[in-house]
Scaffold this active site. Sequence first.
Site, short mmCIF file in Angstrom:
data_model
loop_
_atom_site.label_atom_id
_atom_site.label_comp_id
_atom_site.label_asym_id
_atom_site.label_seq_id
_atom_site.Cartn_x
_atom_site.Cartn_y
_atom_site.Cartn_z
N ASN A 48 123.14 32.33 96.67
CA ASN A 48 123.80 31.09 97.08
C ASN A 48 125.02 31.38 97.95
OD1 ASN A 48 122.04 29.56 95.42
ND2 ASN A 48 123.28 30.12 93.65
N HIS A 68 122.08 19.33 87.57
CA HIS A 68 122.21 20.68 87.01
C HIS A 68 122.43 20.64 85.49
CE1 HIS A 68 124.25 24.65 86.46
NE2 HIS A 68 123.48 25.00 87.49
N GLU A 112 124.38 15.06 92.19
CA GLU A 112 124.72 16.16 93.10
C GLU A 112 124.60 15.62 94.52
OE1 GLU A 112 122.36 19.72 92.20
OE2 GLU A 112 122.60 19.26 90.09
N SER A 134 120.23 21.38 93.71
CA SER A 134 120.21 22.84 93.67
C SER A 134 118.82 23.45 93.74
CB SER A 134 120.91 23.31 92.40
OG SER A 134 120.21 22.86 91.25
N ASP A 153 128.70 16.35 92.35
CA ASP A 153 128.76 17.80 92.33
C ASP A 153 128.28 18.32 93.69
OD1 ASP A 153 128.44 20.51 91.92
OD2 ASP A 153 127.23 20.33 90.11
N HIS A 203 126.21 22.81 96.27
CA HIS A 203 125.40 23.38 97.36
C HIS A 203 125.70 22.74 98.71
CE1 HIS A 203 123.15 25.83 94.58
NE2 HIS A 203 123.26 24.81 93.76
N LYS A 214 129.57 29.90 95.52
CA LYS A 214 128.42 29.77 96.41
C LYS A 214 128.89 30.02 97.85
CE LYS A 214 125.86 27.77 92.79
NZ LYS A 214 125.86 26.74 91.79
C1 LIG Z 1 125.71 26.74 90.34
C2 LIG Z 1 125.90 25.32 89.96
C3 LIG Z 1 126.84 24.95 89.02
C4 LIG Z 1 127.58 25.95 88.17
O1 LIG Z 1 128.51 26.63 88.89
P1 LIG Z 1 128.95 28.10 88.41
O2 LIG Z 1 130.20 28.34 89.12
O3 LIG Z 1 127.83 29.00 88.81
O4 LIG Z 1 129.12 28.04 86.93
C5 LIG Z 1 127.07 23.60 88.83
N1 LIG Z 1 126.37 22.67 89.49
C6 LIG Z 1 125.41 23.00 90.37
C7 LIG Z 1 124.66 21.93 91.07
C8 LIG Z 1 125.13 24.33 90.62
O5 LIG Z 1 124.16 24.66 91.46
#
Ligand SMILES: *Cc1c(COP(=O)(O)O)cnc(C)c1O
Length: 401
Positions: free
Chosen positions: A48, A134, A185, A189, A214, A217, A248
């Site tokens: 990522n 997620h 989101e 993801s 969120d 990505h 990421k």
């Molecule tokens: C990776 C991810 C998370 C978690 O983040 P980390 O920093 O890896 O704990 C949360 N939400 C989504 C959509 C993700 O892809």
Amino acid sequence: MTAFVETLRCRLDGIREQGLWRELRRLDSPAGRWIETGGRRLLNCASNDYLGLAAHPVLRAAAAEAARRFGAGSGASRLICGSLAPHHELEAALADFKGAAAALAFSSGYAAALGTIPALVGPGDVVVLDKLVHACIVDAARLSGAKLRVFAHNNLADLEGILRWSQTRPRPVGEPPGNVLVVTESVFSMDGDQAPLTDLVKLKDQFGAWLMVDEAHATGLYGRQGRGLADALGVAGRIEVQMGTLGKALGAAGGFIAGSRELRELLINRARSFVFSTAPVPAASAAATAGLEVVRSPAGDELRTQLWSRVRQLRDGLANLGWPVPAEPSAILPLIVGDEAAAVELASRLREAGFFVPAIRYPTVARSAARLRVTVSAAHSPEDVESLVRALADGRPADGL
Ligand SMILES: *Cc1c(COP(=O)(O)O)cnc(C)c1O
């Protein structure tokens, strides 16, 4: 002791029988463009780290310098004695980046979700999730004790029905009506598709609900200077809770929440994953601040241009092979295979051919929705993408894999 081990062995057998066995693969290199594993060198199509910043010299130097000045660890939680200058610098930079009044950093994105949702809603409230959010959001919503409702993926009519119900649901006499928090989101993801944020914002306003988005990505990739998809669509200022990750596209580690000053203060007081957890290591926070600087700079624009050009190339290649691609461009391209064993088999064939692409199975995605999750990075060359497409040509869906 033997009974304990025996029970676990039984469960492990069950996992294996369902084709859901997972194991760790040790890498003897950084998780960069190329990885070394099991004595072989593979092209990394799994990370990522979309802009290749994890290996960037500026981020490495910032991490090293912070470790030198502030030590390897933070010593305690932020509220005890761990609130170090690199954390405050990061939060000021994040707030500025997101055009928000304030931001709060967490040690991971998972911790950010887990602390934030239960701080905002609880028994008597309602939390409404997109079906494909997620796992950390699902876990956080369950933990909150709020009534949990799920709407069909990106389905606004379904969400509207739930919001309507939430307004009329029976409440104990004398109790306040409670709050409603919608969580989604911006770029999903495992599917790489996008939420209809503009209409979501209209809808939640119409019902007086709160919205948490969120951008794990999308941060660093979409919008002005990579501010995110909400910025690209001009609705960032209307989202109550903006979440992102630092591990990421930003190339470091951690999670964050951006929003009002009151939101930050509430989380400092009430987010249990913040209050009761040691502060992020200073090196991670300093690297994230440096990552933000790169992302916002002309060099960041260049990396994004490079990334989107590779994404276009891969989308065209996959479409030619008959794989469906998400409607909007994203660095995540799922090759949906369906059967768990078939996905694992295709991943292993690609590994033989020199490409590292993970097979994603239940419970990360639904049963029988197993897939290969290909990710593109600005660190990939056009030749990298071309060779991957060539390797995939041997495993077209039309061939029955
Ligand atoms: C990776 C991810 C998370 C978690 O983040 P980390 O920093 O890896 O704990 C949360 N939400 C989504 C959509 C993700 O892809």
